[in-house]
Design an enzyme around this catalytic site. Structure first.
Site, PDB file in Angstrom:
ATOM      1  CB  VAL A 184      -2.736   1.757  11.347  1.00  0.00           C
ATOM      2  CG1 VAL A 184      -2.456   2.283   9.948  1.00  0.00           C
ATOM      3  CG2 VAL A 184      -1.856   2.476  12.342  1.00  0.00           C
ATOM      4  CE  LYS A 240     -14.816  -2.722   1.736  1.00  0.00           C
ATOM      5  NZ  LYS A 240     -14.810  -2.327   0.332  1.00  0.00           N
ATOM      6  CB  THR A 294      -3.807  -2.242   9.622  1.00  0.00           C
ATOM      7  OG1 THR A 294      -4.002  -0.950   9.043  1.00  0.00           O
ATOM      8  CG2 THR A 294      -2.983  -2.125  10.896  1.00  0.00           C
ATOM      9  CD1 TRP A 316      -4.468  -8.152   5.595  1.00  0.00           C
ATOM     10  CD2 TRP A 316      -3.463 -10.133   5.469  1.00  0.00           C
ATOM     11  NE1 TRP A 316      -5.448  -9.101   5.550  1.00  0.00           N
ATOM     12  CE2 TRP A 316      -4.865 -10.333   5.472  1.00  0.00           C
ATOM     13  CE3 TRP A 316      -2.620 -11.251   5.400  1.00  0.00           C
ATOM     14  CZ2 TRP A 316      -5.435 -11.599   5.406  1.00  0.00           C
ATOM     15  CZ3 TRP A 316      -3.190 -12.518   5.329  1.00  0.00           C
ATOM     16  CH2 TRP A 316      -4.582 -12.671   5.333  1.00  0.00           C
ATOM     17  CB  ALA A 317       1.677  -4.275   7.966  1.00  0.00           C
ATOM     18  CD  GLU A 353      10.959  -3.217   5.695  1.00  0.00           C
ATOM     19  OE1 GLU A 353      10.326  -4.272   5.777  1.00  0.00           O
ATOM     20  OE2 GLU A 353      10.406  -2.112   5.600  1.00  0.00           O
ATOM     21  CG  HIS A 377       6.001  -6.559  -2.611  1.00  0.00           C
ATOM     22  ND1 HIS A 377       6.873  -7.608  -2.757  1.00  0.00           N
ATOM     23  CD2 HIS A 377       6.333  -5.947  -1.463  1.00  0.00           C
ATOM     24  CE1 HIS A 377       7.702  -7.632  -1.718  1.00  0.00           C
ATOM     25  NE2 HIS A 377       7.392  -6.626  -0.916  1.00  0.00           N
ATOM     26  NE  ARG A 423       8.871  -2.927  -1.193  1.00  0.00           N
ATOM     27  CZ  ARG A 423       8.031  -2.654  -0.231  1.00  0.00           C
ATOM     28  NH1 ARG A 423       6.960  -1.949  -0.476  1.00  0.00           N
ATOM     29  NH2 ARG A 423       8.243  -3.079   0.981  1.00  0.00           N
ATOM     30  CG  HIS A 459       2.661  -3.922  -1.660  1.00  0.00           C
ATOM     31  ND1 HIS A 459       2.097  -4.844  -0.804  1.00  0.00           N
ATOM     32  CD2 HIS A 459       3.621  -3.283  -0.933  1.00  0.00           C
ATOM     33  CE1 HIS A 459       2.698  -4.768   0.385  1.00  0.00           C
ATOM     34  NE2 HIS A 459       3.607  -3.823   0.332  1.00  0.00           N
ATOM     35  NE  ARG A 495       4.678   1.700   0.911  1.00  0.00           N
ATOM     36  CZ  ARG A 495       4.630   0.554   1.584  1.00  0.00           C
ATOM     37  NH1 ARG A 495       4.337   0.553   2.862  1.00  0.00           N
ATOM     38  NH2 ARG A 495       4.859  -0.589   0.983  1.00  0.00           N
ATOM     39  CB  SER A 530       2.156   2.926   4.510  1.00  0.00           C
ATOM     40  OG  SER A 530       2.770   1.680   4.513  1.00  0.00           O
ATOM     41  CG  LEU A 531       1.952  -0.012   9.235  1.00  0.00           C
ATOM     42  CD1 LEU A 531       2.718  -1.130   9.945  1.00  0.00           C
ATOM     43  CD2 LEU A 531       0.452  -0.249   9.385  1.00  0.00           C
TER      44      LEU A 531
END
Ligand SMILES: Cc1cc2nc3c(=O)[nH]c(=O)nc-3n(C[C@H](O)[C@H](O)[C@H](O)COP(=O)(O)OP(=O)(O)OC[C@H]3O[C@@H](n4cnc5c(N)ncnc54)[C@H](O)[C@@H]3O)c2cc1C
Length: 537
Positions: A23, A44, A52, A54-55, A123, A244, A293, A352, A387, A392-393
């Protein structure tokens, strides 16, 4: 200091080099193009590798009725446990809604209510429904799809895949003027080359692979942070690794990326139980499984230590419509031979998210001229010691726009790299597993001086296992070693418990530690630490 690598055999040029295609990198590239500058985007592996896609949960932004950036700011500051830089948080929450609208304008499609309004969920740590999601639990895949389509649509963004960036190049004034990189390609751009640019943006994502089990994909070896360290840049808050609590346990021997079971599953009524079927979170925290968390991760680790179990269980059998609400997680369980509608899911904590990274200002500038960092690679100060979920995104979206504007407004001339006398290093790739195991045992969820010193001693030995055979695995392993060293050094220094950094021997937060720890490396590979006051509003 730099990685041992063959001399560059070819040269590429662009106004701006963006390293990474998550992202942060994709949005930076698109934003830079809006100023008419040329972009070389190097990544790479395949262009869609990275965290990203996998979010699962979503993107946080104050878009709902009654919600405001101020309320989002408040929740972010609480999660950050006294270590957030408040001006950076203000930027995140106030520019967030516009950044999300821009993402939608670029083609990202989010889940909607029957009324046609964007569906917003909640969340842990958020006091409002402010999480946009796509495809139920496939938000990252949609964000990645939309941004990639926009990048592919712009012929002026050159994308170089299978291009592993190694180290920074500097001109005679010490300004970063590009990077060295290794390309598995064809034609003239094959093997080690150099890419020269007026500005370089690192967006290489997280460093989860430093630990034995992680939710991060295999490309998350923290290369950008390690590059910045070797170039002499400041790196901050690296001791704050978010673990996580509910990651699918695939057996003790299973290393690397493990499937995440989003906390939204606990939000919908999933329970944690032990081998005896006891809900051990009840009584430990007023919110039981819905505690923050880090509290849940710690409780699971403690319970596992007490009972000798290697994992605990997540029971989702009571969640109505589980397969429809969580299609990705449902499919992932089935792929691992677990039917979550009938069976318990084995889970354990895994690394995580890296809250720290390359220390940057509010325009993404590092302390080295010409070098920027964005996304999980950067430490903007928005996450502090922990966080807030789904920030984060958003950070990648907001700060990429600022970086592009800053580069366009202060565009330096091209300059030529000079050879700098410095130490080179390359470690044996076979030490990777030992490094990861040692980091999980010594610098994982529960830390103490004893466990950290054990990890530190291991790293000393690991750091003597040199190699003379440059290859992708050896470069990545050397990066992991530099990051592990930075994490352990900071975790040892921080003699308190705060956010995601839990010291068994210092269980309280101390006012004296309300500051950032910086790590630096000189050209000979010597480490030093510094401190920076937290920036209050
Ligand atoms: C399973 C999972 C679920 C998550 N859920 C959420 C969520 O719901 N909401 C949320 O806000 N956040 C979530 N996160 C965190 C979030 O996905 C990441 O923090 C964010 O996607 C990072 O974006 P990025 O662009 O910085 O890095 P990435 O998306 O990781 O991209 C990094 C890129 O850099 C490339 N790269 C790496 N090293 C090099 C190198 N040496 N040379 C060239 N290229 C390189 C990689 O190949 C990749 O393209 C989740 C993370 C995971 C792993």
């Amino acid at each position: 200091m730099k990685l041992l690598a063959p001399n560059p055999g070819w040269t590429a040029r662009a106004d701006v080099i963006v390293v990474g295609s998550g992202v942060a990198g994709l949005t930076t590239a698109l934003q830079i193009r809006s100023f008419g500058l040329s972009v070389l985007l190097v990544t790479k592996a395949r262009v869609d590798a990275g965290s990203t896609k996998w979010a699962q949960g979503g993107i946080a932004a104050a878009l709902g009725p009654g919600d405001t950036p101020d309320q989002h700011e408040k929740d972010t500051l609480v999660a950050g446990a006294g270590l957030c830089d408040e001006p950076a948080v203000k930027v995140l929450v106030s520019e967030g809604p516009e950044a999300v609208r821009k993402l939608i304008a670029r083609g990202a499609v989010f889940d909607k209510e029957a009324s046609g309004e964007i569906s917003l969920t909640r969340e842990g740590g958020h006091h409002r429904n402010r999480i946009l999601h796509a495809g139920g639990d496939a938000t990252g895949a949609e964000v990645s799809r939309a941004l990639l389509a926009a990048v592919r649509n712009d012929p002026e963004i050159e994308v170089l895949e299978h291009a592993l960036v190694l180290d920074a190049l500097k001109d005679s004034n010490g300004k970063v003027c590009g990077v060295t990189l290794h390309v598995i390609g064809a034609g003239t751009r094959d093997g080690v080359g150099r890419a020269i640019a007026r500005a370089t943006v690192l967006a290489t994502g997280g460093l989860g692979q430093v630990f034995a089990q992680t939710t991060n994909p295999s490309v998350s070896t923290g290369d950008g942070v390690a590059l910045a360290l070797r170039a002499g840049a400041d790196v901050a808050d690296v001791e704050f690794i978010q673990f996580h609590p509910t990651v699918m346990w695939l057996g003790d021997a299973s290393q690397g990326q493990q499937p995440l079971i989003s906390e939204a599953v606990r939000g919908e009524g999933g329970h944690l139980v032990d081998d005896e079927g006891v809900r051990f979170m009840v009584g430990q925290h007023p919110m039981a499984e819905l505690a923050p968390r880090d509290v849940v991760a710690k409780a699971i680790m403690r319970h596992m230590e007490k009972t000798g179990a290697h994992h605990v269980w997540l029971d989702v059998r009571n969640i109505e419509g589980f397969a429809e609400r969580f299609p990705t997680i449902h499919a992932s369980c089935l792929a691992h031979g677990i039917d979550p509608l009938k069976e318990l899911i084995p889970v354990a904590p895994a690394s995580h998210y890296a809250s720290g990274g390359v220390r940057v200002d509010m325009n993404g500038r590092s302390n080295m001229a010409g070098l920027y960092a964005c996304g999980e690679t950067a430490c903007t100060g928005v996450h502090g010691a922990n966080r807030l979920a789904s920030n984060s995104l958003l950070e990648g979206l907001v700060f990429s726009a600022r970086i592009a504007a800053d580069i366009a407004a202060n565009l330096p001339e091209f300059s030529e790299p000079v050879e700098i006398p410095q130490q080179t290093i390359l470690l044996d790739p076979n030490i990777r597993k030992r490094l990861q195991t040692s980091m999980s045992a010594g610098a994982g969820v529960l830390r103490s001086r004893v466990s950290l010193l054990r990890a530190s001693k291991d790293l000393e030995e690991i750091g003597r296992q040199f190699s003379t055979q440059p290859c992708v695995e050896a470069w990545e392993t050397t990066n992991l070693f530099h990051l592990a060293t930075a994490i352990v050094r900071s975790a040892l220094l921080r003699e308190e418990t705060r956010g995601s950094h839990w010291r068994e021997d210092f269980p309280e937060s101390l006012a004296a530690w309300e500051k950032h720890i910086l790590q630096r490396m000189d050209l000979e590979g010597n480490w030093s630490a510094g401190f920076e006051e937290v920036i209050k509003a």
